[in-house]
Design a protein around this motif. Structure first.
Motif, PDB file in Angstrom:
ATOM      1  N   PHE A   1       1.982  -0.375   0.731  1.00  0.00           N
ATOM      2  CA  PHE A   1       1.673  -0.493  -0.689  1.00  0.00           C
ATOM      3  C   PHE A   1       2.214   0.724  -1.437  1.00  0.00           C
ATOM      4  O   PHE A   1       2.372   1.798  -0.856  1.00  0.00           O
ATOM      5  CB  PHE A   1       0.162  -0.592  -0.915  1.00  0.00           C
ATOM      6  CG  PHE A   1      -0.515  -1.677  -0.126  1.00  0.00           C
ATOM      7  CD1 PHE A   1      -0.010  -2.970  -0.117  1.00  0.00           C
ATOM      8  CD2 PHE A   1      -1.650  -1.417   0.621  1.00  0.00           C
ATOM      9  CE1 PHE A   1      -0.617  -3.976   0.609  1.00  0.00           C
ATOM     10  CE2 PHE A   1      -2.277  -2.417   1.358  1.00  0.00           C
ATOM     11  CZ  PHE A   1      -1.757  -3.701   1.354  1.00  0.00           C
ATOM     12  N   THR A   2       2.478   0.529  -2.722  1.00  0.00           N
ATOM     13  CA  THR A   2       2.922   1.638  -3.585  1.00  0.00           C
ATOM     14  C   THR A   2       1.825   1.878  -4.613  1.00  0.00           C
ATOM     15  O   THR A   2       1.850   1.327  -5.715  1.00  0.00           O
ATOM     16  CB  THR A   2       4.249   1.297  -4.285  1.00  0.00           C
ATOM     17  OG1 THR A   2       5.201   0.878  -3.301  1.00  0.00           O
ATOM     18  CG2 THR A   2       4.803   2.499  -5.022  1.00  0.00           C
ATOM     19  N   LEU A   3       0.845   2.702  -4.242  1.00  0.00           N
ATOM     20  CA  LEU A   3      -0.343   2.882  -5.071  1.00  0.00           C
ATOM     21  C   LEU A   3      -0.235   4.077  -6.010  1.00  0.00           C
ATOM     22  O   LEU A   3      -1.032   4.203  -6.934  1.00  0.00           O
ATOM     23  CB  LEU A   3      -1.581   3.016  -4.180  1.00  0.00           C
ATOM     24  CG  LEU A   3      -1.860   1.776  -3.303  1.00  0.00           C
ATOM     25  CD1 LEU A   3      -3.044   2.019  -2.400  1.00  0.00           C
ATOM     26  CD2 LEU A   3      -2.081   0.543  -4.158  1.00  0.00           C
ATOM     27  N   GLY A   4       0.727   4.945  -5.768  1.00  0.00           N
ATOM     28  CA  GLY A   4       0.992   6.044  -6.700  1.00  0.00           C
ATOM     29  C   GLY A   4      -0.146   7.022  -6.870  1.00  0.00           C
ATOM     30  O   GLY A   4      -0.442   7.441  -7.994  1.00  0.00           O
ATOM     31  N   ALA A   5      -0.823   7.400  -5.769  1.00  0.00           N
ATOM     32  CA  ALA A   5      -1.893   8.392  -5.847  1.00  0.00           C
ATOM     33  C   ALA A   5      -1.313   9.756  -6.232  1.00  0.00           C
ATOM     34  O   ALA A   5      -0.354  10.219  -5.619  1.00  0.00           O
ATOM     35  CB  ALA A   5      -2.633   8.483  -4.516  1.00  0.00           C
TER      36      ALA A   5
END
Length: 687
Positions: A38-42
């Protein structure tokens, strides 16, 4: 050392020890998926901390159910729960890879309506490493069967099991408190599922989505006539007036809407090995009689193509979860383009070389007022004629001509292409263009199917010129949504000739073509910012229809006083001045990050409120079926019983109308057919 191993073995041979082990393994694979799949961008310490720990509270709650049971049953319950959780994780990994979003109950509910040919797509999407999410279950079963871990038959105290349940709830609420402090209004203002998973976790997202689905079902039953008033008030303040230079320029003309499947703006004038990917579309784009918009964005969510159609035909947004056409296409009341135009003397028809039930079109099109729907039942079907999701574009356009020639004029005809659809496959005899060389097997053939679509379009344009339809028609082309998802960042960077891709770049990558062509139309490249929600009011004004009564959230792209704030379905936005993605503000002109000053903050807040308001109000219209309460002047509600899309019925009706009106192309040309005027190099037809 050996004493520590013995202590560990003794601990794992207790029910609580096995519980701790299975929770730890579940956390490990979930956190692995967060970072790899996933690309959740935390960003920052708090977000990364929450991302790391958010699988644990829900896991303690769900796996803790088994602690209330005795003996082997408790162990098997934990394994069954782990299996269910792993299937959910696996399904989301696969879904996210293609759609950059998480599964919703709306999508699951509608899966039967959109699953045609999905088997082939899934074969392309699934990676062998995805199955690693089931590895811990296999290992644990082996450890139990061979008694490396022994079943603890002693009862686990109920008060301890209850304490674990209480602890899990305390952790869930604490997690939410920290998350909401970091992002205010997490569950009330966001339209992006990535935020919920990033802050709270995949299980919490599922629970929240289930609540949303329940709330949506209640909304319709509780809706009342007065609910339409805030919508009307909002539209009265935000509707823009037509540009009188263009108003009515296409009055009485036929309208062709050509749906360019998965087609992105960057393909226009793009070259591979020095060759134009889309020479016919490039020529059309630059024609002096074509209005071409180079800052036009798709605004779809999970419904993808169906969302694009919802906006194009209704100027209503798709839903944040699932497909409005699937869930609400049959039962809801609409004020759609086909109904508006048919009540002004137009014939209305949709053409699609796939099964009629795909995206629930056979029911939705009746709700929208389409008089004819030419689906796969109307086309000659052979194995070599189809690829991926249906009929190949060259064959589709040629076969559509035999029905177009029978339509009473003026008509509104939408043709939905298919070949440029993921997984971008073509047989060797139709490949006439080199693939890109990014090294991404999903991305590289994209230009080949786009080139094929361009060839098919060129053949169709030749037909329109030969038959004279071009002189009496307005041709509208639009890309429905992205073809290359944001999960292919390295390949996108190569396509755009950039070293690094930012969130700003990905937002600009969501541009799709929008062109309007008509002989005598004052064309050119228009730099106004807009999206699919704006198509319907733009076309109606060109046709001379000043439609101020029906519910439309878009604004005429040619209007001199329109707002240029483009709303993305997740609540992000783009405008000529600012691009706001995930709370980060970019300068739209150069992509640099802006730290807004107080004056800018006020301006940005106004834009954000505008986006949130129009998305929310559009959702209320669909979820509450509010148009059933509204009877605008000059519009008659659609009666779905008036339409029958069976082949025999449609052919009889066309023949009957043409006998009375003699307005079809065949009657105008005094011909029996126009087959000899359609030229294609489709190799399948030469055989």
């Amino acid at each position: 050392m050996s004493s520590n191993i013995k202590k560990s073995r003794r601990f794992l041979n207790t029910k609580f020890g096995f519980f701790v082990l299975i929770v730890a393994l579940f956390w490990l694979k979930t956190y692995f998926a967060y970072n790899v799949d996933f690309t959740l961008g935390a960003k920052g310490g708090i977000q990364n901390f929450l991302l790391a720990i958010n699988p644990i509270p829900a896991a303690l709650l769900i796996f803790g159910i088994a602690l209330y049971f005795k003996g082997k049953l408790a162990y098997w319950l934990m394994l069954i729960i782990d299996l269910i959780e792993s299937i959910w994780l696996f399904a989301n990994i696969v879904y996210y890879r293609e759609f950059s979003d998480f599964l919703s109950f709306g999508v699951i509910k509608g899966s039967g309506d959109v699953q045609n040919n999905l088997g082939k797509s899934l074969a392309e999407i699934i990676h062998p490493l995805d199955f690693i999410v089931f590895l811990d279950i296999i290992v644990l079963i082996i450890l139990l069967l061979f008694k490396f871990i022994k079943v603890d038959h002693s009862p686990f105290k109920k008060k301890n099991a209850f304490a674990m349940t209480i602890l899990s709830f305390v952790l869930i609420f604490a997690e939410f408190g920290i998350a909401n402090a970091n992002r205010s209004g997490l569950l009330t203002r966001t339209f992006d599922n990535n935020y919920i998973v990033k802050y709270l976790g995949l299980n919490e997202y599922a629970a929240f989505n289930g609540y949303q689905t329940y709330k949506e079902s209640k909304t319709r039953s509780e809706a009342k006539p007065s609910d339409i008033k805030p919508v009307l008030d909002y539209l009265k303040k935000n509707r823009s007036s037509p540009n009188m230079e263009y108003f009515g320029k296409a009055k009485g003309k036929n309208v062709f809407v050509i749906h360019l499947e998965s087609f992105q703006q960057f393909l226009i004038n793009y070259k591979v090995d020095g060759k134009e990917v889309t020479p016919n579309l490039n020529k059309f784009y630059g024609n002096k009689n074509t209005l071409s918009f180079d800052n036009f964005y798709h605004q779809v969510s999970q419904g993808k193509t169906s969302d694009a159609e919802m906006m194009l035909e209704n100027s209503l947004f798709g839903l944040p979860q699932g497909s409005a056409m699937v869930s609400y296409g049959t039962q809801n009341t609409y004020q759609a383009a086909p109904a508006i135009l048919s009540q002004r003397g137009y014939s209305t028809a949709a053409f699609h070389g796939d099964v009629p039930s795909f995206w629930n079109r056979d029911n939705t099109y009746k709700s929208w007022g389409y008089q004819y729907f030419f689906d796969s039942d109307y086309y000659t079907e052979k194995p070599s004629y189809s690829v991926g999701y249906g009929l190949k574009d060259k064959i589709f356009f040629k076969d559509s001509a035999k029905y177009i020639q029978k339509l009473p004029q003026p008509f509104y005809a939408k043709l939905i292409t298919l070949t440029n659809h993921y997984p971008y496959e073509l047989d060797k005899q139709n490949i006439s263009f080199p693939a890109t060389k990014t090294g991404d097997d999903t991305v590289d053939p994209y230009v080949q199917t786009a080139h094929y679509l361009d060839q098919a379009f060129g053949e169709f344009v030749n037909y329109l010129n030969k038959t004279g339809l071009m002189k009496n028609s307005m041709i509208v082309l639009y890309g429905d949504h992205y073809g290359i998802s944001n999960n292919h960042r390295p390949a996108i960077a190569q396509l755009l000739h950039k070293k690094n891709i930012t969130s700003y770049d990905l937002a600009q990558f969501q541009k799709v073509p929008f062109m309007i062509h008509m002989n005598g139309l004052k064309g050119g490249i228009d730099h106004t910012y807009g999206g699919e929600i704006d198509v319907l009011p733009t076309l109606l004004h060109l046709l001379g229809i000043k439609d101020d009564n029906t519910i439309q959230f878009g604004n005429d792209l040619l209007s001199p006083n329109r707002s240029q704030v483009v709303a993305f379905r997740n609540g992000d936005l783009v405008s000529p001045k600012y691009t706001i993605i995930g709370g980060t503000v970019y300068n739209t002109e150069n992509g640099s990050v802006i730290n807004p000053n107080p004056s800018q903050q006020k301006e940005i807040k106004s834009m954000q409120n505008h986006v949130t308001t129009e998305l929310s109000l559009s959702d209320k219209v669909i979820l509450g079926d509010l148009l059933r309460f509204y009877n605008p002047k000059g519009f008659t509600k659609v009666n779905k019983k008036d339409f029958n899309y069976k082949y025999s019925s449609a052919m009889k009706q066309l023949d009957k109308i043409d006998k009375d009106k003699k307005s079809s192309l065949l009657s105008k040309l005094r011909k029996n057919n126009t087959d000899n005027l359609y030229t294609t190099n489709a190799p399948e037809l030469k055989k």
